[in-house]
Design a protein around this motif. Structure first.
Motif, PDB file in Angstrom:
ATOM      1  N   ALA A 124      71.032  64.065  26.865  1.00  0.00           N
ATOM      2  CA  ALA A 124      71.236  63.569  25.501  1.00  0.00           C
ATOM      3  C   ALA A 124      71.786  64.670  24.604  1.00  0.00           C
ATOM      4  O   ALA A 124      72.670  64.443  23.773  1.00  0.00           O
ATOM      5  CB  ALA A 124      69.917  63.039  24.939  1.00  0.00           C
ATOM      6  N   ILE A 125      71.274  65.884  24.781  1.00  0.00           N
ATOM      7  CA  ILE A 125      71.752  67.021  23.990  1.00  0.00           C
ATOM      8  C   ILE A 125      73.228  67.301  24.282  1.00  0.00           C
ATOM      9  O   ILE A 125      74.036  67.497  23.371  1.00  0.00           O
ATOM     10  CB  ILE A 125      70.900  68.285  24.284  1.00  0.00           C
ATOM     11  CG1 ILE A 125      69.484  68.102  23.734  1.00  0.00           C
ATOM     12  CG2 ILE A 125      71.548  69.522  23.673  1.00  0.00           C
ATOM     13  CD1 ILE A 125      68.530  69.209  24.143  1.00  0.00           C
ATOM     14  N   SER A 126      73.583  67.252  25.568  1.00  0.00           N
ATOM     15  CA  SER A 126      74.966  67.533  25.969  1.00  0.00           C
ATOM     16  C   SER A 126      75.930  66.471  25.464  1.00  0.00           C
ATOM     17  O   SER A 126      77.040  66.774  25.025  1.00  0.00           O
ATOM     18  CB  SER A 126      75.062  67.628  27.499  1.00  0.00           C
ATOM     19  OG  SER A 126      74.231  68.650  27.988  1.00  0.00           O
ATOM     20  N   SER A 127      75.506  65.192  25.520  1.00  0.00           N
ATOM     21  CA  SER A 127      76.403  64.100  25.133  1.00  0.00           C
ATOM     22  C   SER A 127      76.550  63.946  23.629  1.00  0.00           C
ATOM     23  O   SER A 127      77.495  63.316  23.153  1.00  0.00           O
ATOM     24  CB  SER A 127      75.898  62.780  25.731  1.00  0.00           C
ATOM     25  OG  SER A 127      74.614  62.460  25.229  1.00  0.00           O
ATOM     26  N   THR A 128      75.621  64.524  22.859  1.00  0.00           N
ATOM     27  CA  THR A 128      75.677  64.370  21.399  1.00  0.00           C
ATOM     28  C   THR A 128      75.965  65.684  20.680  1.00  0.00           C
ATOM     29  O   THR A 128      75.945  65.734  19.454  1.00  0.00           O
ATOM     30  CB  THR A 128      74.347  63.819  20.866  1.00  0.00           C
ATOM     31  OG1 THR A 128      73.283  64.717  21.214  1.00  0.00           O
ATOM     32  CG2 THR A 128      74.061  62.444  21.433  1.00  0.00           C
ATOM     33  N   SER A 129      76.222  66.746  21.441  1.00  0.00           N
ATOM     34  CA  SER A 129      76.461  68.074  20.852  1.00  0.00           C
ATOM     35  C   SER A 129      75.268  68.534  20.016  1.00  0.00           C
ATOM     36  O   SER A 129      75.434  69.214  18.992  1.00  0.00           O
ATOM     37  CB  SER A 129      77.735  68.062  19.984  1.00  0.00           C
ATOM     38  OG  SER A 129      78.856  67.699  20.746  1.00  0.00           O
ATOM     39  N   GLY A 130      74.068  68.145  20.457  1.00  0.00           N
ATOM     40  CA  GLY A 130      72.860  68.558  19.751  1.00  0.00           C
ATOM     41  C   GLY A 130      72.400  69.926  20.234  1.00  0.00           C
ATOM     42  O   GLY A 130      73.094  70.612  20.982  1.00  0.00           O
ATOM     43  N   THR A 131      71.221  70.311  19.793  1.00  0.00           N
ATOM     44  CA  THR A 131      70.652  71.599  20.189  1.00  0.00           C
ATOM     45  C   THR A 131      69.267  71.390  20.783  1.00  0.00           C
ATOM     46  O   THR A 131      68.651  70.322  20.605  1.00  0.00           O
ATOM     47  CB  THR A 131      70.535  72.540  18.974  1.00  0.00           C
ATOM     48  OG1 THR A 131      69.615  71.972  18.024  1.00  0.00           O
ATOM     49  CG2 THR A 131      71.887  72.734  18.299  1.00  0.00           C
ATOM     50  N   SER A 132      68.784  72.402  21.468  1.00  0.00           N
ATOM     51  CA  SER A 132      67.459  72.311  22.095  1.00  0.00           C
ATOM     52  C   SER A 132      66.356  72.120  21.058  1.00  0.00           C
ATOM     53  O   SER A 132      65.341  71.454  21.320  1.00  0.00           O
ATOM     54  CB  SER A 132      67.186  73.575  22.913  1.00  0.00           C
ATOM     55  OG  SER A 132      68.125  73.714  23.949  1.00  0.00           O
ATOM     56  N   SER A 133      66.544  72.688  19.878  1.00  0.00           N
ATOM     57  CA  SER A 133      65.526  72.546  18.826  1.00  0.00           C
ATOM     58  C   SER A 133      65.416  71.106  18.337  1.00  0.00           C
ATOM     59  O   SER A 133      64.368  70.686  17.835  1.00  0.00           O
ATOM     60  CB  SER A 133      65.855  73.470  17.649  1.00  0.00           C
ATOM     61  OG  SER A 133      67.127  73.166  17.114  1.00  0.00           O
ATOM     62  N   ASP A 134      66.493  70.318  18.487  1.00  0.00           N
ATOM     63  CA  ASP A 134      66.466  68.913  18.070  1.00  0.00           C
ATOM     64  C   ASP A 134      65.433  68.118  18.863  1.00  0.00           C
ATOM     65  O   ASP A 134      64.822  67.178  18.341  1.00  0.00           O
ATOM     66  CB  ASP A 134      67.847  68.263  18.254  1.00  0.00           C
ATOM     67  CG  ASP A 134      68.887  68.808  17.294  1.00  0.00           C
ATOM     68  OD1 ASP A 134      68.486  69.347  16.245  1.00  0.00           O
ATOM     69  OD2 ASP A 134      70.092  68.696  17.586  1.00  0.00           O
ATOM     70  N   ALA A 135      65.247  68.506  20.127  1.00  0.00           N
ATOM     71  CA  ALA A 135      64.320  67.779  20.992  1.00  0.00           C
ATOM     72  C   ALA A 135      62.886  67.871  20.501  1.00  0.00           C
ATOM     73  O   ALA A 135      62.065  66.987  20.785  1.00  0.00           O
ATOM     74  CB  ALA A 135      64.417  68.304  22.420  1.00  0.00           C
ATOM     75  N   ASP A 136      62.558  68.921  19.756  1.00  0.00           N
ATOM     76  CA  ASP A 136      61.194  69.102  19.246  1.00  0.00           C
ATOM     77  C   ASP A 136      61.045  68.638  17.803  1.00  0.00           C
ATOM     78  O   ASP A 136      59.971  68.789  17.206  1.00  0.00           O
ATOM     79  CB  ASP A 136      60.799  70.585  19.335  1.00  0.00           C
ATOM     80  CG  ASP A 136      60.793  71.078  20.778  1.00  0.00           C
ATOM     81  OD1 ASP A 136      60.351  70.307  21.651  1.00  0.00           O
ATOM     82  OD2 ASP A 136      61.239  72.223  21.007  1.00  0.00           O
ATOM     83  N   ASP A 137      62.117  68.073  17.258  1.00  0.00           N
ATOM     84  CA  ASP A 137      62.098  67.602  15.867  1.00  0.00           C
ATOM     85  C   ASP A 137      62.202  66.078  15.850  1.00  0.00           C
ATOM     86  O   ASP A 137      63.287  65.522  16.020  1.00  0.00           O
ATOM     87  CB  ASP A 137      63.267  68.226  15.095  1.00  0.00           C
ATOM     88  CG  ASP A 137      63.260  67.823  13.622  1.00  0.00           C
ATOM     89  OD1 ASP A 137      62.353  67.072  13.214  1.00  0.00           O
ATOM     90  OD2 ASP A 137      64.170  68.254  12.891  1.00  0.00           O
ATOM     91  N   PRO A 138      61.086  65.355  15.659  1.00  0.00           N
ATOM     92  CA  PRO A 138      61.093  63.888  15.689  1.00  0.00           C
ATOM     93  C   PRO A 138      61.965  63.240  14.614  1.00  0.00           C
ATOM     94  O   PRO A 138      62.239  62.041  14.687  1.00  0.00           O
ATOM     95  CB  PRO A 138      59.608  63.528  15.471  1.00  0.00           C
ATOM     96  CG  PRO A 138      58.848  64.759  15.834  1.00  0.00           C
ATOM     97  CD  PRO A 138      59.724  65.899  15.447  1.00  0.00           C
ATOM     98  N   SER A 139      62.405  64.014  13.639  1.00  0.00           N
ATOM     99  CA  SER A 139      63.245  63.439  12.588  1.00  0.00           C
ATOM    100  C   SER A 139      64.694  63.290  13.047  1.00  0.00           C
ATOM    101  O   SER A 139      65.494  62.642  12.390  1.00  0.00           O
ATOM    102  CB  SER A 139      63.193  64.302  11.327  1.00  0.00           C
ATOM    103  OG  SER A 139      63.777  65.578  11.558  1.00  0.00           O
ATOM    104  N   THR A 140      65.030  63.900  14.216  1.00  0.00           N
ATOM    105  CA  THR A 140      66.379  63.758  14.771  1.00  0.00           C
ATOM    106  C   THR A 140      66.389  62.646  15.815  1.00  0.00           C
ATOM    107  O   THR A 140      65.338  62.244  16.330  1.00  0.00           O
ATOM    108  CB  THR A 140      66.833  65.074  15.436  1.00  0.00           C
ATOM    109  OG1 THR A 140      66.003  65.322  16.593  1.00  0.00           O
ATOM    110  CG2 THR A 140      66.716  66.249  14.464  1.00  0.00           C
ATOM    111  N   SER A 141      67.584  62.155  16.145  1.00  0.00           N
ATOM    112  CA  SER A 141      67.705  61.090  17.147  1.00  0.00           C
ATOM    113  C   SER A 141      67.221  61.561  18.513  1.00  0.00           C
ATOM    114  O   SER A 141      66.512  60.832  19.225  1.00  0.00           O
ATOM    115  CB  SER A 141      69.158  60.627  17.237  1.00  0.00           C
ATOM    116  OG  SER A 141      69.587  60.082  16.016  1.00  0.00           O
ATOM    117  N   ILE A 142      67.589  62.780  18.884  1.00  0.00           N
ATOM    118  CA  ILE A 142      67.166  63.329  20.181  1.00  0.00           C
ATOM    119  C   ILE A 142      65.656  63.531  20.191  1.00  0.00           C
ATOM    120  O   ILE A 142      64.989  63.246  21.194  1.00  0.00           O
ATOM    121  CB  ILE A 142      67.901  64.653  20.466  1.00  0.00           C
ATOM    122  CG1 ILE A 142      69.395  64.391  20.659  1.00  0.00           C
ATOM    123  CG2 ILE A 142      67.320  65.339  21.699  1.00  0.00           C
ATOM    124  CD1 ILE A 142      70.223  65.639  20.818  1.00  0.00           C
ATOM    125  N   GLY A 143      65.113  64.009  19.081  1.00  0.00           N
ATOM    126  CA  GLY A 143      63.671  64.202  18.988  1.00  0.00           C
ATOM    127  C   GLY A 143      62.918  62.891  19.107  1.00  0.00           C
ATOM    128  O   GLY A 143      61.855  62.812  19.743  1.00  0.00           O
TER     129      GLY A 143
END
Length: 281
Positions: A124-143
């Motif tokens: 999901a991070i790779s396909s959306t150009s997100g960052t690893s920190s996004d995964a720990d932030d529930p306010s983001t789509s990846i989180g």
């Protein structure tokens, strides 16, 4: 591919012990085999114990090619992807697609584990150009996606899909955006809707939302319905899971039928009023 086939044949020997694994996909009575598979699953109370059995639906058509859908306990939907010259053939083809997906869902790789979550989040991070920190932030789509996976640890992908369909429809419907504007956190929204299954009540609410959109943008429901029908057809021919597209079609069709019903009722009332006034004069 060979290892996957061997794994499927091993699963067939376990869940359908009276069938020959090497011939299972050549069996003409694949409809009965799919029914047997899910009846055994429900006896084991392994998944969806409160749901019904396998349900088939054939589209009305004066002639070939015929289209058939099959909905599994829990709501996953599949259809025939081949060009079928009879309704029976379309039903068998849909059952074959559903059986293969049902068996594939039993493989260990289809279960939500910590390793599966890590791989899925990374994708999901790779396909959306997100960052690893996004995964720990529930306010983001990846989180939020990470949070939903963590909340469904141990479930299979078909089970997880039931929850995801609800949020896909809420996003498509604009409800998630409206909830964000009320300052609801993603965790609150996920926790709230995770308690509900997609039923007639939820479909009716979504249809009402589209009726309100139609008042602001006349013709929008017909446009969305054409898109949904095209998506459903393309996904069916590709052998994909169909529930999201089919639910969109049914919600939009429900909205159109309600608008038409209201127009007919309104027209009938106007005619009756005209007759009354005519008699009065």
């Amino acid at each position: 591919m060979d290892r996957t086939l061997e794994s499927l044949q091993y699963l067939i020997a376990q869940v359908l012990p009276h069938r020959d694994p090497a011939l299972v996909f050549k069996d003409l009575n694949v409809v009965a085999m799919l029914q047997e598979f899910w009846e055994n699953k429900q006896k084991q109370r392994a998944v969806f114990p409160s749901e019904g059995t396998v349900v088939y639906e054939s589209l009305n058509s004066p002639g070939p090619p015929f289209v058939s859908y099959v909905t599994l306990p829990g709501g996953s939907c599949f259809g025939n992807f081949q060009c079928c010259l009879s309704r029976a053939e379309a039903r068998r083809d849909a059952a074959k697609v559903a059986l293969i997906n049902s068996l594939f869902n039993e493989l260990p790789c289809r279960k939500i584990t910590k390793e599966f979550i890590m791989e899925s989040v990374q994708e999901a991070i790779s396909s959306t150009s997100g960052t690893s920190s996004d995964a720990d932030d529930p306010s983001t789509s990846i989180g939020a996606y990470h949070y939903m996976l963590e909340s469904n640890m141990g479930k299979t992908m078909l089970e997880f899909q039931e929850l995801m369909i609800v949020f896909q429809l809420l996003h498509w419907n604009g409800s998630l955006k409206a909830l964000r504007e009320t300052k609801c956190s993603r965790q609150e929204v996920i926790s709230y809707y995770s308690q509900y299954s997609l039923d007639e009540r939820m479909r009716s609410h979504m249809a009402l939302d589209w009726i309100m959109k139609e008042q602001d943008s006349p013709g929008i429901i017909s446009q969305e319905l054409q898109v949904a029908l095209r998506e459903l057809e393309e996904a069916r021919k590709a052998g994909q899971e169909l529930r999201f597209y089919k639910e969109k079609k049914e919600i939009l069709s429900l909205a159109l039928s309600q608008i038409y019903s209201n127009q007919v009722t309104s027209s009938s009332t106007d005619d009756q009023m005209g007759l009354t006034l005519s008699g009065y004069h």
